[in-house]
Write a protein that holds these residues in place. Structure first.
Motif, PDB file in Angstrom:
ATOM      1  N   LYS A  16       0.876  -1.172   0.000  1.00  0.00           N
ATOM      2  CA  LYS A  16       0.000   0.000   0.000  1.00  0.00           C
ATOM      3  C   LYS A  16       0.908   1.215   0.000  1.00  0.00           C
ATOM      4  CE  LYS A  16      -4.002  -1.990   0.208  1.00  0.00           C
ATOM      5  NZ  LYS A  16      -4.782  -1.969  -1.023  1.00  0.00           N
ATOM      6  N   HIS A  17       0.622   2.155  -0.867  1.00  0.00           N
ATOM      7  CA  HIS A  17       1.434   3.367  -0.929  1.00  0.00           C
ATOM      8  C   HIS A  17       0.551   4.537  -1.361  1.00  0.00           C
ATOM      9  CE1 HIS A  17       1.405   2.503  -5.218  1.00  0.00           C
ATOM     10  NE2 HIS A  17       2.100   3.584  -5.471  1.00  0.00           N
ATOM     11  N   ASN A  18       1.122   5.726  -1.332  1.00  0.00           N
ATOM     12  CA  ASN A  18       0.417   6.938  -1.745  1.00  0.00           C
ATOM     13  C   ASN A  18       0.169   6.873  -3.249  1.00  0.00           C
ATOM     14  OD1 ASN A  18      -0.394   9.489  -2.505  1.00  0.00           O
ATOM     15  ND2 ASN A  18       1.214  10.567  -1.385  1.00  0.00           N
ATOM     16  N   LEU A  19      -1.083   6.721  -3.639  1.00  0.00           N
ATOM     17  CA  LEU A  19      -1.432   6.545  -5.048  1.00  0.00           C
ATOM     18  C   LEU A  19      -1.377   7.834  -5.858  1.00  0.00           C
ATOM     19  CD1 LEU A  19      -4.384   4.003  -4.649  1.00  0.00           C
ATOM     20  CD2 LEU A  19      -1.990   3.524  -5.243  1.00  0.00           C
ATOM     21  N   THR A  20      -1.034   8.944  -5.222  1.00  0.00           N
ATOM     22  CA  THR A  20      -0.889  10.201  -5.960  1.00  0.00           C
ATOM     23  C   THR A  20       0.553  10.714  -5.937  1.00  0.00           C
ATOM     24  OG1 THR A  20      -1.506  11.522  -4.040  1.00  0.00           O
ATOM     25  CG2 THR A  20      -3.291  10.880  -5.540  1.00  0.00           C
ATOM     26  N   ALA A  21       1.470   9.894  -5.478  1.00  0.00           N
ATOM     27  CA  ALA A  21       2.878  10.311  -5.417  1.00  0.00           C
ATOM     28  C   ALA A  21       3.553  10.043  -6.758  1.00  0.00           C
ATOM     29  CB  ALA A  21       3.600   9.559  -4.306  1.00  0.00           C
ATOM     30  N   HIS A  22       4.045  11.102  -7.356  1.00  0.00           N
ATOM     31  CA  HIS A  22       4.820  10.961  -8.591  1.00  0.00           C
ATOM     32  C   HIS A  22       6.223  10.486  -8.243  1.00  0.00           C
ATOM     33  CE1 HIS A  22       1.835  12.879 -11.181  1.00  0.00           C
ATOM     34  NE2 HIS A  22       1.598  13.697 -10.151  1.00  0.00           N
TER      35      HIS A  22
END
Length: 149
Positions: free
Chosen positions: A76-82
């Motif tokens: 699971k990770h930040n789905l908006t992190a470029h």
């Protein structure tokens, strides 16, 4: 929706079937951007990431995190992190165009015989570890997709 793939080969099967679906809703980025981002992360394993976390982070916290992900079989990770330092994905395209980008990146990775670049957070990864990481990374992003009703 909780999505899991066992390998990049499973991801490819999913991508090949995606063109025929109705519009897919997403909760974060447009679908093209998700597909392009996933392709970008795979490409950087072969060309080098534009910006790296400090070596101390990659060799300590980064190693602990990737070992946890690999052991549990999902992430699971930040789905908006470029990707740090990467050019923002400005172009928006069709599902077909995004699929083509991601399929090409996966195929290039599968055929790649050279040394792999260290991951920007996790450091040195084997080809097998990268394969498993990319599979989990894509699955995490695909968990936000919804078929339009």
């Amino acid at each position: 929706m909780n999505v899991q793939f066992s390998s990049l080969a499973d991801v490819k099967k999913e991508l090949l079937g995606m063109d025929d679906r109705d519009v897919i809703k997403t909760t974060q980025w447009p679908l093209y951007e998700i597909l392009a981002h996933c392709a970008q992360t795979i490409e950087y394993s072969m060309t080098g990431y534009p910006q790296m976390k400090p070596k101390i982070v990659r060799n300590t916290i980064g190693r602990m995190v990737i070992k946890k992900f690999l052991k549990q079989g999902y992430m699971k990770h930040n789905l908006t992190a470029h990707v740090p330092g990467a050019a923002k994905i400005e172009k928006q395209g069709t599902v077909r165009e995004g699929n083509a980008l991601l399929l090409k990146a996966i195929n290039d990775f599968e055929e790649y015989k050279g040394p792999l670049a260290p991951h920007l957070i996790f450091g040195e990864l084997s080809k097998e570890e990268y394969d498993r990481y990319f599979t989990m990374h894509i699955a995490d992003h695909f968990s936000e997709l919804q078929l339009a009703s």
